[in-house]
Design a protein around this motif. Sequence first.
Motif, PDB file in Angstrom:
ATOM      1  N   TRP A   6      19.409  29.992  29.636  1.00  0.00           N
ATOM      2  CA  TRP A   6      18.239  29.785  30.496  1.00  0.00           C
ATOM      3  C   TRP A   6      16.986  29.440  29.692  1.00  0.00           C
ATOM      4  N   GLU A   7      17.058  29.599  28.362  1.00  0.00           N
ATOM      5  CA  GLU A   7      15.906  29.283  27.519  1.00  0.00           C
ATOM      6  C   GLU A   7      16.364  28.601  26.236  1.00  0.00           C
ATOM      7  N   ASN A  45       7.040  27.640  20.391  1.00  0.00           N
ATOM      8  CA  ASN A  45       8.415  27.582  20.878  1.00  0.00           C
ATOM      9  C   ASN A  45       9.233  28.582  20.072  1.00  0.00           C
ATOM     10  N   ALA A 105      15.685  31.917  35.990  1.00  0.00           N
ATOM     11  CA  ALA A 105      16.944  32.381  35.408  1.00  0.00           C
ATOM     12  C   ALA A 105      17.584  33.443  36.294  1.00  0.00           C
ATOM     13  N   ASP A 113      10.458  26.101  30.493  1.00  0.00           N
ATOM     14  CA  ASP A 113      11.868  25.827  30.242  1.00  0.00           C
ATOM     15  C   ASP A 113      12.649  25.949  31.536  1.00  0.00           C
ATOM     16  N   VAL A 161       3.445  31.517  29.265  1.00  0.00           N
ATOM     17  CA  VAL A 161       4.639  30.714  29.531  1.00  0.00           C
ATOM     18  C   VAL A 161       4.630  30.357  31.010  1.00  0.00           C
ATOM     19  N   TYR A 206       6.735  29.693  33.255  1.00  0.00           N
ATOM     20  CA  TYR A 206       7.624  30.289  34.253  1.00  0.00           C
ATOM     21  C   TYR A 206       7.176  31.681  34.697  1.00  0.00           C
ATOM     22  N   PRO A 255      12.216  27.191  25.023  1.00  0.00           N
ATOM     23  CA  PRO A 255      11.063  27.608  25.843  1.00  0.00           C
ATOM     24  C   PRO A 255       9.721  27.327  25.181  1.00  0.00           C
ATOM     25  N   GLN A 293      16.963  30.992  22.728  1.00  0.00           N
ATOM     26  CA  GLN A 293      16.927  32.450  22.732  1.00  0.00           C
ATOM     27  C   GLN A 293      18.337  33.047  22.849  1.00  0.00           C
TER      28      GLN A 293
END
Length: 372
Positions: free
Chosen positions: A242-243, A155, A185, A116, A100, A102, A246, A159
């Motif tokens: 925050w996701e 994906n 986040a 994301d 991922v 991030y 994602p 979440q």
Amino acid sequence: MDRRSFIARASIGGAAAAAGSVLAAPAIAQEAPQINWRLASSFPKSLDTIYGGAEEISQRLSEATDGRFQIQVFSAGEIVPGLDAINATTDGTVECSHSVGYYNWGKDPAFACGADLPFTFSARAKNAYNYQGGGIENYNTFLEKYNLVSYPGGNTGVQMGGWYRKEINSLADMQGLKMRISGLAGRVVEKLGVVPQQIAGGDIYPSLERGTIDAAEWVGPYDDSKLGFQKVAPYYYYPGFWEGGPTVSFFVNKGKWDELPENYKSLFRTCAQATDQNMLAKYDMKNPTALKELVGSGAQLRSFSEEVLAASFAAANEVYAEVSAENESFKTQYEAMLQFRDDWYLYQQTAEYTFDTFMMIQQRNGTLAVGG
């Protein structure tokens, strides 16, 4: 035509056919070389749905090439730690990784744009942006300086907002809250008074149990159910703003990518897209049952208040302004998302929202179940 003439012509034709087959073989071999890659996953095998994305693309590529394109998958820690998978692809330790973006936030905030950003897209919106809105191209333009090529490879859908030892009824309850949350986040919720904690997945449960942390975000019902958080932090909040969608990605060393024949590149993109869509379908199938089981074993569902969500949205916009002022690659990608996001949620208020809302009301009224 006499027999002797027929045999002569047949012999010439057979020889020509044989010559054609001999000439064709090297061309086919050149188009389908034997490729053997290693893939470093950022995930443990126990998270079968998200880790399984790497195994899925490996199987699809092997089947499509009669075993000539092989990718051997290694779970987090087998070659490099999970959070180093992307870096191992950049430097050529492995040919590719499944991770991922991030996770590389600390190296360059622009990595997060391919994964994301808080309050941007749902999974469906992210797919539309990636495949039709230039998202993949924008991300790969940025990744060139890190010797990488990337394509979406999964994906989870929106979440959950994590597990809490106490209820979060207002912004005041966020003050001083020690929470396992990382990257972008963490920077957002820090503006609300939360104290972000960087803790590996295997250490979350004991940290909650001992009270070293007050809360932790993970993924969603299916993955969370494997870890037993409800026993030590019973309040299960949603949504994980925050996701919202994602994206898990396949990262390929650009040098290795450039060596691939064009048909292999096309196969890789096709198999990655199939894996991307299939992972979301798996989570959508598994999460409802897992959530019912979690509630049955003590989890107490709670939604974040409008106050908390509004303050978080404002904090996210502050972070975006700060990061954009410091990082041109982040700014370029983020601004590309904004117009797409605005139009997406304009349309979603019509047919999709109205249909889903009506159906949710029917579910609450008990009219959807068999015999309801």
